[in-house]
Design a protein around this motif. Structure first.
Motif, PDB file in Angstrom:
ATOM      1  N   ASN A   1      44.211   2.465 -40.653  1.00  0.00           N
ATOM      2  CA  ASN A   1      43.373   3.259 -41.066  1.00  0.00           C
ATOM      3  C   ASN A   1      43.697   4.633 -41.575  1.00  0.00           C
ATOM      4  O   ASN A   1      43.296   5.541 -41.533  1.00  0.00           O
ATOM      5  CB  ASN A   1      42.365   3.472 -39.911  1.00  0.00           C
ATOM      6  CG  ASN A   1      42.958   4.135 -38.786  1.00  0.00           C
ATOM      7  OD1 ASN A   1      44.139   4.066 -38.773  1.00  0.00           O
ATOM      8  ND2 ASN A   1      42.008   4.598 -37.867  1.00  0.00           N
TER       9      ASN A   1
ATOM     10  N   ASP B   1      42.212  -1.023 -47.837  1.00  0.00           N
ATOM     11  CA  ASP B   1      41.608  -1.978 -46.946  1.00  0.00           C
ATOM     12  C   ASP B   1      40.266  -1.280 -46.120  1.00  0.00           C
ATOM     13  O   ASP B   1      39.850  -1.900 -45.206  1.00  0.00           O
ATOM     14  CB  ASP B   1      42.518  -2.380 -45.778  1.00  0.00           C
ATOM     15  CG  ASP B   1      43.554  -3.279 -46.571  1.00  0.00           C
ATOM     16  OD1 ASP B   1      43.327  -3.919 -47.452  1.00  0.00           O
ATOM     17  OD2 ASP B   1      44.730  -3.346 -45.811  1.00  0.00           O
ATOM     18  N   GLY B   2      39.949  -0.323 -46.469  1.00  0.00           N
ATOM     19  CA  GLY B   2      38.757   0.418 -46.058  1.00  0.00           C
ATOM     20  C   GLY B   2      38.930   2.016 -46.026  1.00  0.00           C
ATOM     21  O   GLY B   2      40.035   2.326 -46.452  1.00  0.00           O
TER      22      GLY B   2
ATOM     23  N   ASP C   1      37.185   7.048 -48.730  1.00  0.00           N
ATOM     24  CA  ASP C   1      36.497   5.879 -48.627  1.00  0.00           C
ATOM     25  C   ASP C   1      37.491   4.787 -49.214  1.00  0.00           C
ATOM     26  O   ASP C   1      38.267   4.679 -49.675  1.00  0.00           O
ATOM     27  CB  ASP C   1      35.474   5.973 -49.358  1.00  0.00           C
ATOM     28  CG  ASP C   1      34.136   7.210 -48.636  1.00  0.00           C
ATOM     29  OD1 ASP C   1      34.456   7.248 -47.453  1.00  0.00           O
ATOM     30  OD2 ASP C   1      33.428   7.721 -49.237  1.00  0.00           O
ATOM     31  N   ALA C   2      36.864   3.825 -48.890  1.00  0.00           N
ATOM     32  CA  ALA C   2      37.551   2.231 -49.440  1.00  0.00           C
ATOM     33  C   ALA C   2      37.672   2.433 -50.786  1.00  0.00           C
ATOM     34  O   ALA C   2      36.847   2.761 -51.605  1.00  0.00           O
ATOM     35  CB  ALA C   2      36.677   1.030 -48.793  1.00  0.00           C
TER      36      ALA C   2
END
Length: 81
Positions: A51, A10-11, A27-28
């Motif tokens: 995150n 998701d990112g 990274d995503a």
């Protein structure tokens, strides 16, 4: 060996391997793979949030490497324990 793939779907995300605190920023859509003995897999705990990913590993029993962290190309990033 058993492989567990961890993806920052998701990112950007931070993957942290505990109890040692070894961490990688992804990274995503990037990933790392945790490679370990299949007998240890049931003791691995994985927690995810928006995150980050926290991976709790079993404590080492004999001082040898419990697992290896590989990048998306299969190259070794870290040997844990």
């Amino acid at each position: 060996m058993t492989d567990i793939k961890l993806v920052a779907a998701d990112g950007p995300a931070r993957v942290t391997f505990e109890p040692g605190g070894t961490a990688f920023a992804l990274d995503a859509e990037e990933s790392v793979t945790l490679r370990l003995d299949p007998a240890l897999a049931p003791a691995v705990e994985i927690n995810m949030w928006s995150n980050g990913i926290s991976v709790w590993l079993p404590y080492p029993g004999d001082g040898e490497a419990v697992c290896t962290v590989l990048d998306s190309d299969g190259q070794e990033l870290a040997r844990l324990w």
